[in-house]
Design an enzyme around this catalytic site. Sequence first.
Site, PDB file in Angstrom:
ATOM      1  N   ARG A  52       0.852  -1.183   0.000  1.00 36.91           N
ATOM      2  CA  ARG A  52       0.000   0.000   0.000  1.00 36.91           C
ATOM      3  C   ARG A  52       0.896   1.244   0.000  1.00 36.91           C
ATOM      4  NH1 ARG A  52       1.598   1.861   4.055  1.00 36.91           N
ATOM      5  NH2 ARG A  52       0.481   3.802   3.650  1.00 36.91           N
ATOM      6  N   GLY A  53       0.246   2.394  -0.225  1.00 35.66           N
ATOM      7  CA  GLY A  53       0.991   3.615  -0.464  1.00 35.66           C
ATOM      8  C   GLY A  53       1.109   3.773  -1.964  1.00 35.66           C
ATOM      9  N   ARG A  94      -7.314  -1.378  -7.303  1.00 35.55           N
ATOM     10  CA  ARG A  94      -7.579  -0.187  -6.476  1.00 35.55           C
ATOM     11  C   ARG A  94      -7.709   1.012  -7.413  1.00 35.55           C
ATOM     12  NH1 ARG A  94      -4.750   1.025  -1.045  1.00 35.55           N
ATOM     13  NH2 ARG A  94      -6.809   1.934  -0.744  1.00 35.55           N
ATOM     14  N   GLN A 205      -3.233   2.574   9.826  1.00 30.48           N
ATOM     15  CA  GLN A 205      -1.889   2.672   9.243  1.00 30.48           C
ATOM     16  C   GLN A 205      -0.966   3.567  10.065  1.00 30.48           C
ATOM     17  OE1 GLN A 205      -4.767   3.151   7.558  1.00 30.48           O
ATOM     18  NE2 GLN A 205      -4.626   2.489   5.429  1.00 30.48           N
ATOM     19  N   ASP A 246      -2.592  10.255  -2.727  1.00 25.56           N
ATOM     20  CA  ASP A 246      -2.779   9.143  -3.661  1.00 25.56           C
ATOM     21  C   ASP A 246      -3.188   9.599  -5.061  1.00 25.56           C
ATOM     22  OD1 ASP A 246      -2.876   6.207  -2.223  1.00 25.56           O
ATOM     23  OD2 ASP A 246      -3.244   7.849  -0.829  1.00 25.56           O
ATOM     24  N   ASN A 256      -6.308  11.691  -0.244  1.00 23.16           N
ATOM     25  CA  ASN A 256      -5.428  10.930   0.647  1.00 23.16           C
ATOM     26  C   ASN A 256      -6.305  10.114   1.583  1.00 23.16           C
ATOM     27  OD1 ASN A 256      -2.680  10.317   1.495  1.00 23.16           O
ATOM     28  ND2 ASN A 256      -3.153  11.396   3.385  1.00 23.16           N
ATOM     29  N   LYS A 257      -5.683   9.355   2.464  1.00 22.42           N
ATOM     30  CA  LYS A 257      -6.419   8.463   3.355  1.00 22.42           C
ATOM     31  C   LYS A 257      -7.531   9.203   4.083  1.00 22.42           C
ATOM     32  CE  LYS A 257      -5.721   5.003   3.466  1.00 22.42           C
ATOM     33  NZ  LYS A 257      -6.368   4.034   2.553  1.00 22.42           N
TER      34      LYS A 257
END
Length: 359
Positions: A52-53, A94, A205, A246, A256-257
């Site tokens: 991830r990332g 994703r 995370q 992202d 982003n998250k």
Amino acid sequence: MERNELFDLAPVRYEDGALLFLDQTALPGAEIYEKMETAEDVWDAIRKLKVRGAPAIGVGAAYGLAVVTRGKAEDLAGYEALLRNTGEYLITSRPTAVNLAWAVRRMLRVFGEAKAAGSLGSVADAEALMLAEAEKIRLEDVAACKAMGEYGLSLLEPGMGILTHCNAGTIATAKYGTCLAPIYLGQERGYGFRVFADETRPLLQGARLTSWELSRAGVDVTLICDNMASIVMKNGWIDAVVVGCDRMARNGDGANKIGTSGVAILAKEYGIPFYMYVPTSTIDLDTPTGDDIHIELRDGDEIRTMWYEKPMAPEGVKTYNPSFDVTPAKYITAVITEKGIARPPYTESLAAIMKGGAE
């Protein structure tokens, strides 16, 4: 753990002909590398956040495309069909992180250019080209993260309190990280940063990965719940916010998250600079605004049952579980890329960055 040992924990490794992904869902309890042998292995690892990332996903997808198609075609036509079909399949794992599609399509473009130039004499030639391009993507990301660290450090001062959300560290990239890169460089140079890491629900995370990374590197890190960001800002403990990204739209809106936009709004209220670290591979000039970014929705069990010994919600309750939110450009003080620092208006500065550089 010494700094070089931390950086040895790369999320994607290619060793002795084998592709290995660090299973980040097992951290911090165990450091497990899983061998990727099929397209389904790679798709599943990306979908389940084992890798991830945004940058790491791109690197993993590039290597995955090269490795899982190897030795499975008898001629160039068959290899090309397999390569394209596998690439489009991996992209579906994703949808929000732009690096995934970017890396796959770059691999396909390089293959197409070599084919058109007549430089591929055999399937073996094509396979070697794809593996070399994957390695090129990895090395470019290492260099980009180091450059972002230097640019980002120029915005920070020794002794600062820094808040971060999610994980944009060395295991989210090929090496160094994006928004954590200046923290690592500052640690080397005696800056004495005090970092506050949001736990980052629902997948934690920040708790499982960021606090683990930073503490292993000797950085002064304090873990807080997501809903504690306001009080630590009010207490005067935060001098800057650093986060990853992202996908960034042409106007500077950044996905982003989930929870990042709330942190940005709080930072604006308390007069704290909010810095978003964005490799140019994550800037999508074909996406006009954040409203055009597709937001991935994930399984409701991540908030109903995950991490709990017993379910923490009524059986059958409806859930809404977006993986990302979009921070409007007006809340972002500066965008740090490997080519320079972009400031508002982002429609101009990001275009300049993509053409060669900025501040």
